[in-house]
Design an enzyme around this catalytic site. Structure first.
Site, PDB file in Angstrom:
ATOM      1  N   LYS A 152      22.149  26.499  36.454  1.00 21.93           N
ATOM      2  CA  LYS A 152      23.359  25.769  36.840  1.00 21.93           C
ATOM      3  C   LYS A 152      24.024  26.505  37.994  1.00 21.93           C
ATOM      4  O   LYS A 152      24.188  27.735  37.957  1.00 21.93           O
ATOM      5  CB  LYS A 152      24.274  25.676  35.626  1.00 21.93           C
ATOM      6  CG  LYS A 152      25.506  24.803  35.786  1.00 21.93           C
ATOM      7  CD  LYS A 152      26.229  24.698  34.438  1.00 21.93           C
ATOM      8  CE  LYS A 152      27.455  23.823  34.480  1.00 21.93           C
ATOM      9  NZ  LYS A 152      28.097  23.697  33.143  1.00 21.93           N
TER      10      LYS A 152
ATOM     11  N   SER B 113      29.030  19.181  31.865  1.00 23.20           N
ATOM     12  CA  SER B 113      28.890  19.463  33.285  1.00 23.20           C
ATOM     13  C   SER B 113      27.557  20.098  33.657  1.00 23.20           C
ATOM     14  O   SER B 113      27.257  20.259  34.837  1.00 23.20           O
ATOM     15  CB  SER B 113      30.019  20.388  33.736  1.00 23.20           C
ATOM     16  OG  SER B 113      29.895  21.687  33.144  1.00 23.20           O
TER      17      SER B 113
ATOM     18  N   SER C   2      29.714  20.972  27.542  1.00 24.38           N
ATOM     19  CA  SER C   2      28.900  20.844  28.752  1.00 24.38           C
ATOM     20  C   SER C   2      27.427  21.185  28.578  1.00 24.38           C
ATOM     21  O   SER C   2      26.646  21.010  29.511  1.00 24.38           O
ATOM     22  CB  SER C   2      29.499  21.706  29.876  1.00 24.38           C
ATOM     23  OG  SER C   2      30.714  21.148  30.309  1.00 24.38           O
TER      24      SER C   2
END
Length: 555
Positions: free
Chosen positions: A192, A264, A288
């Protein structure tokens, strides 16, 4: 052990009366009328005499705020007070760690190389270890898939081709020399893009930071490199870790590219689901890892708060941020977690505790709690989740009704996240650069950051005190139920918000499909620092199903 709040109190701005003053009037004294208006915003009432008595203190406080704002506080500077998830009387696990993977099945290189896209980390590791395929070949295979399908999925921010091929060549050379680093040796992965990676941009998915380079490797990146893993790409995240909309567009769900992948950890889940990577690293503050894993049909591990170092990761909420893997299978989560957990001397919230994992041959006699009220409520995936409970019973588990604590409604103290996030991005708000963010709706970060400045410091502290009560109530509920693991509908019943506040670990994994052929999921929850138990039980369930073996077909 007491739980502490995480923000420097002066940084929160308890009265924030400057918000009621025009920019041209910031040096004008605060008046009694201003105090009256501010008090109404906070739900308080003071007499005229009380308001007059405050004026000297408030004017002095504003000077302190102005002085504080001149001190450079970059995102990597944590508050001096740290969140601690341990309930009163909690005894930390002690002793050595131990890890035993499942018995190896013979894995052969498929005639159709495209099938490698959906092999597990364990299977790919065997192919590399037995030299049926080189890390360079495997890395090139996944780099090509990333390049081919990113135009449809929008899941990659930066390809790290040069680094990946360098790491892959090293992995092959070491294996040839007889050095094998373990099950992640030569395995490609994605991270990420809020994890700092030297020599590559770390954009946080947000327009104001899209050219940002942080000249270091986050601890998780360092540990995966030490384990022999190969970083192929920095994956998308919703801007500043919210949702799936970033400065380059919207990350898509491989099962239906008309839909977003949720967030996310949007790109991490989308990329793994689509077979563009064997595993990826995500983060969770309030869903997330769980949410995109559910939407994309992947398996995710959200570790205990204080298990994995966040050094080099973007800070959103110092008391809630957690880092974990997104994979195809539960055991893949265990393999990756085994490489990244534990103190590093840089993140003071990380605690030393053993990680013990051994697969279970059976669930016979295992007591598993289930959130009865949630499962019995009326929600979309109730039928699918009921089948999960039946599967657990068929495997021999003893299912025990379990109630979540209700003394402190998690929804009433979840504003803690917004306050800490507002402090993390204080400069972004005050500079006006928050206007550059792609999402500008009422529930997007810019408005949340601004609104959170009106949370009084006293209420922030009170919410943290209520959080201490919630932590202790959760511990009491688990102790009374005499369970180490419980299952919960992923979204129903409030479990997701509650356990992100208490810091408990969970494994989320696919358990079916909707009528629209979109994945559904179930959540297995564990005691603090007992990832090994929850992983082993979740794996036993997953081994009895085939949902994780299904994958989307990309055109």
């Amino acid at each position: 052990m007491k739980q502490f709040s995480l923000l420097i109190i002066a940084c929160i701005g308890s009265f924030l009366l400057g918000a009621f003053i025009n920019n041209d009037d910031t040096q004008k004294p605060i008046t009694s009328n201003m105090v009256e208006v501010a008090a109404q915003v906070f739900g308080l009432e003071f007499t005229p005499a009380e308001r007059d008595s405050m004026l000297d203190n408030l004017n002095n406080a504003r000077q302190n705020y102005e002085a504080l704002r001149k001190i450079e506080l970059s995102n990597d500077v944590a508050p001096a007070l740290y969140f601690n998830p341990l309930p009163a009387g909690f005894v930390m696990p002690t002793g050595p760690s131990s890890f035993k993977a499942s018995a190896s099945e013979k894995v052969m290189l498929p005639k159709n190389r495209d099938e490698l896209a959906f092999y597990t980390v364990g299977q790919l590791g065997q192919l590399i270890r037995t030299k049926q395929i080189s890390s360079v070949e495997l890395t090139q295979f996944f780099l090509n898939r990333l390049k081919t399908y990113d135009a449809k999925l929008h899941c990659v921010i930066s390809l790290t081709d040069e680094l990946a091929l360098s790491q892959a060549r090293r992995a092959d050379a070491e294996l040839k020399a007889g050095k094998y680093r373990g099950p992640l040796h030569g395995i490609p992965y994605g991270a990420k893009d809020l994890l700092a990676t030297k020599d590559y941009k770390t954009t946080w998915g947000a327009e104001p930071y899209k050219d940002q380079t942080i000249h270091m490797n986050a601890t998780v990146i360092q540990r995966l490199e030490a384990a022999g893993a190969v970083l192929c790409g920095k994956m998308t995240l919703g801007a500043l870790a919210m949702g799936d909309v970033w400065f380059g567009g919207k990350t898509r769900n491989p099962w239906n590219t008309e839909n977003g992948s949720s967030g996310s950890s949007a790109g991490s889940a989308s990329g793994v689901s689509a077979g563009l990577l064997p595993f990826a690293i995500g983060t969770e503050t309030l869903g997330s890892i769980v949410s995109p894993s559910t939407i994309c049909g992947t398996t995710g591990l959200r570790p205990t708060f204080g298990r994995v170092s966040r050094h080099g990761a973007m800070a959103l909420s110092w008391s809630m941020d957690k880092i974990g893997p997104i994979t195809r299978s539960v055991e893949d989560c265990a393999l990756v977690f085994n490489a990244i957990y534990g103190p590093d001397g840089n993140d003071p919230t990380v605690m030393a505790a053993p990680f013990r994992y051994i697969p279970l041959a059976t669930l016979k006699g295992v007591r598993i709690g289930y959130v009865k009220k949630a499962f019995e409520s009326n929600y979309p995936n109730r039928a699918t989740d009921s089948l999960t409970l039946q599967t657990l019973r068929n495997l021999g588990a003893e299912l025990m009704p379990f109630d979540l604590p209700t003394g402190v409604p998690a929804s009433r103290i979840s504003f803690l996240l917004g306050v800490e996030a507002a402090a993390s991005f204080d400069e972004l708000t005050r500079s006006g650069r928050d206007d550059l963010l792609a999402r500008q709706t009422k529930n997007a970060w810019p408005n949340s950051f601004r609104s959170s400045r009106f949370v009084p410091a006293v209420e922030y502290i009170q919410a943290n005190r209520a959080r201490t009560k919630l932590i202790n109530e959760m511990a009491a509920q688990l102790k009374a139920a005499k369970i180490d693991v419980y299952v919960s509908p992923t979204y129903a019943g409030g479990n997701l918000a509650l356990t992100n506040l208490t810091g408990h670990p969970c494994v989320v994994l696919p358990n079916g499909f909707t009528k629209q052929n979109l994945p559904t999921s179930i959540t297995f929850m564990g005691q603090l620092f007992e990832e090994g138990k929850v992983l082993a039980i979740a794996k036993a369930y997953q081994d009895a199903t085939s949902w994780h073996k299904k994958h989307p077909v990309l055109q």
